[in-house]
Every structure is written in structure tokens, then in C-alpha cells.
Write an enzyme that holds these catalytic residues in place. Structure first.
Site, PDB file in Angstrom:
ATOM      1  N   THR A 223     -25.347  53.374  14.947  1.00  0.00           N
ATOM      2  CA  THR A 223     -26.017  52.518  13.728  1.00  0.00           C
ATOM      3  C   THR A 223     -24.938  51.127  13.644  1.00  0.00           C
ATOM      4  O   THR A 223     -23.246  51.267  13.844  1.00  0.00           O
ATOM      5  CB  THR A 223     -25.787  53.627  12.792  1.00  0.00           C
ATOM      6  OG1 THR A 223     -26.416  52.488  11.611  1.00  0.00           O
ATOM      7  CG2 THR A 223     -24.264  53.849  11.964  1.00  0.00           C
TER       8      THR A 223
ATOM      9  N   HIS B 124     -27.600  57.440   7.847  1.00  0.00           N
ATOM     10  CA  HIS B 124     -26.704  56.674   7.463  1.00  0.00           C
ATOM     11  C   HIS B 124     -27.155  56.603   6.094  1.00  0.00           C
ATOM     12  O   HIS B 124     -27.527  55.619   5.437  1.00  0.00           O
ATOM     13  CB  HIS B 124     -27.736  55.012   8.058  1.00  0.00           C
ATOM     14  CG  HIS B 124     -27.532  53.718   7.809  1.00  0.00           C
ATOM     15  ND1 HIS B 124     -26.465  52.776   8.900  1.00  0.00           N
ATOM     16  CD2 HIS B 124     -26.910  52.878   6.802  1.00  0.00           C
ATOM     17  CE1 HIS B 124     -25.996  51.902   7.906  1.00  0.00           C
ATOM     18  NE2 HIS B 124     -26.275  51.558   7.141  1.00  0.00           N
TER      19      HIS B 124
ATOM     20  N   CYS C 117     -21.818  51.517   2.917  1.00  0.00           N
ATOM     21  CA  CYS C 117     -23.121  52.756   3.479  1.00  0.00           C
ATOM     22  C   CYS C 117     -21.791  53.650   4.596  1.00  0.00           C
ATOM     23  O   CYS C 117     -20.615  53.016   4.902  1.00  0.00           O
ATOM     24  CB  CYS C 117     -23.793  52.034   4.853  1.00  0.00           C
ATOM     25  SG  CYS C 117     -25.611  51.613   3.955  1.00  0.00           S
TER      26      CYS C 117
END
Lengths: 164, 206
Positions: free
Chosen positions: A26, A49, A32
Site C-alpha cells: 500500500t 489501509h 493512515c
């Protein structure tokens, strides 16, 4: 790194599972957090995520499960369970939760830190150990989890690459 | 709350006009600040997923120089100016009259503050035109500048929206200048929070 390794990309607020010979990636994590649950004996792993700490925040009736720490981890866990993994064999690694800007708006204050805390709390309730983490700071991260070796590769703009 | 996916062409055209007015004013200010010609593209309005928004910036881990400003008042939102660090340096060197200034050096406070000033001028004049046009009060919070992954930066503006939606409305304008050896392309994004749209459309009587 094996050139033939297949990459499974996890988009923002998404969840995915991958098997041995694959890598979960990711990109562009700021506040995040990329959370990985993995089972070394079965060589499988799942990644979420996560954008926000708690699904109670949502005002949507349907939402992407990976968006929140609690529902993201539940989904990761379920995906592994469906492949035959037992919770006591699961381990976790995570990265992200930076504070990109010194924002003054209260809702967004330290959202990265809140994401990290929510994940730690949830995993502790599930008795899943966090083997390694790289969280906080002020820089974005891109991560890649190699299922064969259980290594998490972390890339930042200024600090280069590290493995945890 | 208005369903963002159900806006009709009239609404989207009005948002485009907002982009036109804001960016028009910002272009003039930037051009005056640097004493060089700057052009702007016709703004585009997109109702798209978070993933697609991040793709607009060049991709999640594409390294960009960015200024970021939140605004408050009768509605809230975020403004971003994204540009490649090399192109940001062209602006910075023009502003400081010093060819050695570079934002790629993390320790270079002068380059960062010059870039921040640039973003400040852009976002400030954009927001002023916007509040004048809508006849409402909007004021910006403290602007910030950074060089980092576009996805990591852009997500900061999506936090508020993500509570209510998996989509956001983004108004994009490209600033260009052919004054330099290479063409400069800076992308300006207005990302209103979900509470903005009812207010905008009621001010405009639709």
C-alpha cells in the site's frame, strides 16, 4: 527481492488477502495506518489501509470495511480465518499514523496517533501480538509485506528504505 | 446531506465557475508576485473516489512539493497546490532571486518559506474570490508546506469527507508557465468538505 513476486495492491480504505509468493503493498500512508495480520505457518497475510480509528464515527449505512481500525482488523481476521488460520497463530505488523501537518482543526488533530492507538487496543483485545511497528513522525510511508519472509519493507521520502 | 453522486450538470457547472473565479484571481496574484506570465487551465470538477483523487496528483507515492491550507467559516474545506519539487524550485529561485535555493534540501528553511509564501498567495487570493462571489465569510487557517508522497498529503484533506462518503468533489485548476526552460505545471485543488455544497448552492439560489 524476487522479480516474479506478485504484488497485491491495497487501496485507501481497502482490505486484501495474499498468499505465499505474493506481497501486499500500500502506498502513500500519511495519517493512515497499514495494518497487516499474518500467519507464518500457513504463509498467508491480510492488510487493511485504515483511515479512521472507529466505525462509530461513520454516518454511512454501507462503508468500506478497511476505512476504520475496528472493522478493518475484523475483516483482516475473517479473511485469514476463512483460509483456516487460528487467531492464536496470528501476528501483526503496522506502519503509518504520521502527523503530516500541524493542523489546528480539532477533528483531525492527531488522527494518525488515534488510528495507532485504536489498532493497538483492538489487537490487544484479540490477543494478537504486534511484532513490529513504525508509526508516528511527520513523513509519508509506502509499505510492502513479503509473506514468504514476514518482512515489512517501509519507504519514506527522506529516510529511504528500512525493514521491520 | 446532499448525495454527491446525484449532482446534475447545472450544479457541476456552478462549481466549475467557482473554480474559474478563484483560480483567475489566484493566477493574477501569482503572476504579480513573481513578475512572470502565468496561465491557468479551464477548471475541471470531478465527483470521484478517494483512490481516483490521489491518482489526479500523480499517484500515491509520487513525491510532490505541496502547500496545504484548511479553511473555515460558513463551510469548511481544504486547498492544495501540488507541483514537482524541481518545478517548485524554479518558482522559489525566481522569488528569492537566488539560483541555489532548493526545496529538495529538507533543511533549507528559506526555500520552504518562499514556497509557503507562494502557496499562501495562491490559496489566499483563491479563497477571497470565492467568498466575494458567494457573499459568505471564509477564512483560512495556518498554511503549511511539505515535500512528501502525494497520497499521504492528499489524504489529510479527505478525513472529514471520509466520515460520510467514499467519494469527494474536487475542483482542479492547472497553473502553467512557459517562462522557464521547462514548462511548469502546478495543480491546484479545492476540496470542500461535505457541509459545503448545500451552502454553496443555496447562496447561488439553486
Amino acid at each position: 527481492m524476487n522479480q516474479l513476486q506478485e504484488q497485491v495492491k491495497v487501496g485507501i480504505a481497502d482490505v486484501a488477502i495474499a498468499k505465499s509468493s505474493q506481497a501486499l503493498i500500500t502506498s502513500g500512508l500519511g495519517s493512515c495506518v497499514g495494518i497487516i495480520l499474518y500467519d507464518e505457518s500457513l504463509k498467508i497475510a491480510s492488510m487493511a489501509h485504515v483511515m479512521l480509528p472507529d466505525s462509530n464515527m461513520t454516518r454511512q449505512s454501507h462503508f468500506k470495511k478497511g476505512k476504520f481500525a475496528d472493522t478493518g482488523i475484523d475483516t483482516c481476521l475473517n479473511l485469514l480465518s476463512e483460509e483456516g488460520s487460528q487467531v492464536f497463530n496470528m501476528k501483526a505488523k503496522m506502519a503509518g499514523g504520521a502527523q503530516m501537518f500541524k493542523t489546528t482543526s480539532s477533528d483531525k488533530l492527531n488522527i494518525g496517533q488515534k488510528n495507532v492507538s485504536a489498532i493497538e487496543k483492538k489487537l490487544s483485545q484479540l490477543n494478537i501480538p504486534i511484532v513490529a511497528k513504525d508509526v508516528g513522525g511527520h513523513n509519508g510511508r509506502s509499505i510492502e509485506f513479503d509473506i514468504e519472509t514476514s518482512q515489512l519493507k517501509i519507504r519514506t521520502v527522506y529516510q529511504g528504505v528500512q525493514y521491520i | 446531506m446532499r448525495d454527491l453522486l446525484k449532482l446534475d450538470d447545472l450544479h457541476l457547472d456552478l462549481l466549475k465557475e467557482i473554480g474559474n473565479i478563484g483560480a483567475g484571481n489566484a493566477t493574477t496574484s501569482l503572476s504579480n508576485l513573481l513578475s512572470i506570465p502565468i496561465q491557468m487551465s479551464v477548471p475541471t470538477v470531478n465527483v470521484i473516489s478517494f483512490e481516483e483523487i490521489i491518482e489526479l496528483t500523480g499517484g500515491p507515492d509520487e513525491v510532490k512539493a505541496t502547500t496545504f491550507v484548511e479553511f473555515e467559516g460558513e463551510f469548511t474545506g481544504n486547498m492544495f497546490f501540488f507541483i514537482s519539487p524541481e518545478q517548485a524550485d524554479q518558482f522559489i529561485q525566481t522569488l528569492t532571486q537566488d539560483a541555489k535555493q532548493s526545496i529538495l534540501n529538507e533543511q533549507n528553511e528559506l526555500a520552504f518559506s518562499a514556497f509557503l509564501e507562494l502557496g499562501n498567495i495562491l490559496t489566499g487570493s483563491y479563497l477571497r474570490a470565492l467568498s466575494d462571489f458567494l457573499q459568505i465569510n471564509l477564512y483560512s487557517l495556518v498554511p503549511e508546506a511539505t515535500v512528501d508522497m502525494a497520497g499521504a498529503i492528499m489524504t489529510e484533506g479527505l478525513i472529514e469527507t471520509s466520515v460520510t462518503s467514499d467519494y469527494a468533489i474536487i475542483i482542479e485548476t492547472v497553473f502553467q508557465s512557459d517562462f522557464f526552460n521547462e514548462d511548469i505545471n502546478g495543480h491546484f485543488f479545492l476540496l470542500p468538505d461535505p457541509n459545503a455544497f448545500d451552502k454553496i448552492f443555496s447562496q447561488l439560489g439553486v
